[in-house]
Motif scaffolding. Structure first.
Motif, short mmCIF file in Angstrom:
data_model
loop_
_atom_site.label_atom_id
_atom_site.label_comp_id
_atom_site.label_asym_id
_atom_site.label_seq_id
_atom_site.Cartn_x
_atom_site.Cartn_y
_atom_site.Cartn_z
N SER A 368 63.22 42.92 -5.17
CA SER A 368 62.94 43.85 -6.26
C SER A 368 61.45 44.10 -6.33
O SER A 368 60.63 43.25 -5.97
CB SER A 368 63.46 43.31 -7.60
N GLY A 369 61.11 45.26 -6.79
CA GLY A 369 59.72 45.64 -6.96
C GLY A 369 59.59 46.58 -8.13
O GLY A 369 60.52 47.33 -8.45
N GLY A 370 58.47 46.52 -8.78
CA GLY A 370 58.31 47.38 -9.94
C GLY A 370 56.86 47.56 -10.30
O GLY A 370 55.95 46.98 -9.69
N ILE A 371 56.65 48.35 -11.35
CA ILE A 371 55.30 48.62 -11.82
C ILE A 371 55.32 48.83 -13.32
O ILE A 371 56.29 49.39 -13.87
CB ILE A 371 54.71 49.86 -11.09
N LYS A 372 54.30 48.32 -13.99
CA LYS A 372 54.13 48.53 -15.42
C LYS A 372 52.79 49.18 -15.69
O LYS A 372 51.81 48.91 -14.98
CB LYS A 372 54.22 47.21 -16.19
N TYR A 394 63.05 48.38 -9.39
CA TYR A 394 64.19 48.64 -8.51
C TYR A 394 64.61 47.32 -7.87
O TYR A 394 63.77 46.54 -7.40
CB TYR A 394 63.84 49.66 -7.44
N TYR A 395 65.93 47.07 -7.82
CA TYR A 395 66.48 45.80 -7.35
C TYR A 395 67.56 46.06 -6.32
O TYR A 395 68.42 46.92 -6.51
CB TYR A 395 67.05 45.04 -8.56
N ARG A 396 67.52 45.31 -5.21
CA ARG A 396 68.52 45.42 -4.16
C ARG A 396 69.16 44.07 -3.93
O ARG A 396 68.51 43.10 -3.54
CB ARG A 396 67.88 45.91 -2.86
N HIS A 397 70.49 43.98 -4.19
CA HIS A 397 71.29 42.77 -4.01
C HIS A 397 72.05 42.92 -2.70
O HIS A 397 72.81 43.88 -2.52
CB HIS A 397 72.25 42.65 -5.20
N GLU A 398 71.86 41.98 -1.75
CA GLU A 398 72.46 42.15 -0.42
C GLU A 398 72.74 40.79 0.20
O GLU A 398 71.88 39.90 0.21
CB GLU A 398 71.49 42.94 0.47
N ALA A 399 73.94 40.61 0.73
CA ALA A 399 74.31 39.35 1.36
C ALA A 399 73.39 39.03 2.53
O ALA A 399 72.99 37.87 2.74
CB ALA A 399 75.76 39.40 1.83
N GLY A 400 73.01 40.04 3.31
CA GLY A 400 72.18 39.83 4.47
C GLY A 400 70.76 39.40 4.17
O GLY A 400 70.03 38.98 5.07
N LEU A 401 70.34 39.47 2.91
CA LEU A 401 68.99 39.06 2.54
C LEU A 401 68.90 37.58 2.19
O LEU A 401 67.82 37.08 1.89
CB LEU A 401 68.50 39.89 1.34
N GLN A 402 70.02 36.87 2.22
CA GLN A 402 70.00 35.46 1.89
C GLN A 402 69.20 34.68 2.93
O GLN A 402 69.25 34.97 4.12
CB GLN A 402 71.42 34.90 1.83
N LEU A 403 68.44 33.69 2.47
CA LEU A 403 67.71 32.83 3.40
C LEU A 403 68.70 32.16 4.36
O LEU A 403 69.71 31.61 3.94
CB LEU A 403 66.95 31.75 2.63
N GLY A 404 68.41 32.22 5.64
CA GLY A 404 69.29 31.64 6.64
C GLY A 404 70.42 32.55 7.07
O GLY A 404 71.19 32.21 7.95
N GLY A 405 70.55 33.72 6.44
CA GLY A 405 71.58 34.67 6.83
C GLY A 405 72.89 34.46 6.10
O GLY A 405 73.15 33.39 5.53
N ASN A 406 73.73 35.48 6.14
CA ASN A 406 75.04 35.45 5.49
C ASN A 406 75.96 36.37 6.26
O ASN A 406 75.66 37.56 6.44
CB ASN A 406 74.91 35.90 4.03
N SER A 407 77.10 35.85 6.69
CA SER A 407 78.01 36.63 7.54
C SER A 407 79.24 37.13 6.79
O SER A 407 80.21 37.56 7.42
CB SER A 407 78.46 35.76 8.72
#
Length: 427
Positions: A368-372, A394-407
């Motif tokens: 996620s990233g944002g500005i105030k 803005y926030y992006r939730h994704e299985a592939g972003l997990q540390l160590g990977g996610n299949s």
């Protein structure tokens, strides 16, 4: 170190402590203040926020107001109100279609105005008082949060003490919440036949903040939490591979222990117009088998005429809990006497297997990233200051972003954005 510089860091410390408490994730968990510092003005705050998920899922509008006032020379009191208005759809369970896992969406509200969509309203009120001693402060507060199927009553206390010529502050906090859950039948959850369950949550905080030098502050907080009672989400179901159209309500354990450690480093840069770098790292774990990491960077940059801009970046990763699967195989033995099946809610949860397909308990990563942007006005007659702030994240939730990977695939990936606007009035 001059008094002015110490006071500058005391204000920074107050924000850092609030950040640590927010990580505990219970309404009204605790309210912390700077030790030995009385708020000498009346403060009025109002904030509006809008949360929107992609794919036309959840929409939330948040309205929040707060008032703080001094009482004599050694005490301040505060009161806050909040209203959340939620609409849209939420994942209920997963099924496999043409070899691919898909989420099935539905609503959780019995409101006829919303049909199968969620249509909720939550109202919350909080209050508290803080007494300031010469080198310490004690806060006591509490509140009530209500929606049509959930009521929470919570109480909190916090104590801070200054040491080492006010360069070191020790922080202690505790809170307890008593929750009542009364789910209503709707859509995929028509088996919810009207019952009442209870949940209790306890949280404790121990922390220290240290002014390292005239430009550096370090804070470290440890939090401990224990919840017991009805921790299942009555609106979440699970299905099996062999029969994707057959599903039953999830069952979670009846207790949960959590531990978290938050560290924050703040560095002031006087040569850059009093800018400040905030670096945070938080590690947490629970006895459901999940571990989580959070990294956050923020840059606080004052610009001309009391304007300030704050860009921020955050990365989060968690492991799945032990009893999570997107879809369970046919060897899973559902307990047909368990809560959630045929309306039988008279059984103790601990006597049954536990299973959940709730995407919030899965392994995933998030960016996620944002500005105030804020503006403070100090030249108004009869008003000490008026501060406006607006922000976007803005926030992006994704299985592939997990540390160590996610299949486990991208079926639960989604994104959201949050827009906020607020003002603070001191008079």
């Amino acid at each position: 170190m001059t008094t002015r510089v110490v006071m500058k860091y005391r204000k920074i410390n107050s924000s850092v402590v609030r950040l640590g408490c927010a990580a505990l994730a219970l309404p009204g968990l605790m309210q912390t203040v700077s030790a030995g510092r009385v708020e000498e003005t009346y403060n009025a705050d109002f904030q509006y926020g809008h949360y929107s998920e992609g794919k036309k899922r959840m929409e939330v509008d948040i309205f929040e107001g707060a008032l703080a006032a001094p009482i004599g020379k050694n005490m301040t009191a505060n009161v806050g109100i909040l209203r959340d208005m939620v609409s849209g759809a939420s994942p209920v369970y997963n099924r496999r279609v043409n070899g691919k896992i898909q989420q099935v969406l539905s609503g959780a509200s019995p409101s006829s105005q919303c049909g199968e969509s969620i249509c909720e309203q939550r109202d919350q009120i909080t209050g508290g008082a803080t007494y300031f001693f010469e080198d310490s402060s004690l806060n006591i507060g509490g509140g009530l949060s209500r929606e049509h199927d959930y009521t929470s009553r919570f109480f909190n206390t916090a104590y801070s003490i200054d040491l080492n010529k006010k360069l070191t502050t020790l922080n202690f906090g505790a809170s307890i919440a008593f929750d009542d859950i009364e789910p209503s039948p709707s859509g995929f959850n028509s088996h919810v036949n009207g019952f009442k369950r209870y949940k209790t949550g306890q949280n404790y905080l121990v922390g220290v903040s240290q002014v390292v030098d005239k430009d550096t502050l370090f804070q470290s907080n440890m939090t401990f939490g224990y919840s017991n009672g009805y921790l299942t989400d009555p609106y979440k179901n699970v299905a099996t591979e062999g029969n994707p159209n057959f599903y039953v309500q999830e069952i979670r354990p009846g207790h949960k222990f959590t531990w978290a450690w938050l560290n924050q480093y703040v560095r002031h840069f006087g040569q850059l117009n009093d800018a400040a770098l905030h670096v945070d790292y938080r590690y947490s774990l629970d006895d459901w088998g999940s571990h989580a990491h959070t990294f956050e960077l923020a840059w606080h940059q004052p610009i001309a005429d009391n304007w300030q801009i704050i860009p921020r970046f955050r990365y989060y990763s968690q492991d799945r809990v032990d009893f999570y699967q997107p879809i369970f195989d046919d060897t899973l033995k559902f307990d047909f006497n368990a809560p959630g099946y045929k309306g039988n809610f008279n059984t103790t949860l601990e006597n049954h297997n536990v299973y959940s397909s709730d995407y919030r308990l899965a392994g995933f990563g998030a960016l996620s990233g944002g500005i105030k942007l804020s503006k403070e006005i100090t030249s108004i007659n009869g008003v000490n200051s008026l501060k406006f702030q607006t922000g976007f994240e803005y926030y992006r939730h994704e299985a592939g972003l997990q540390l160590g990977g996610n299949s486990q695939g991208s079926f639960a990936d989604f994104n959201y954005y949050v827009v906020t606007a607020s003002f603070n009035l001191k008079f």
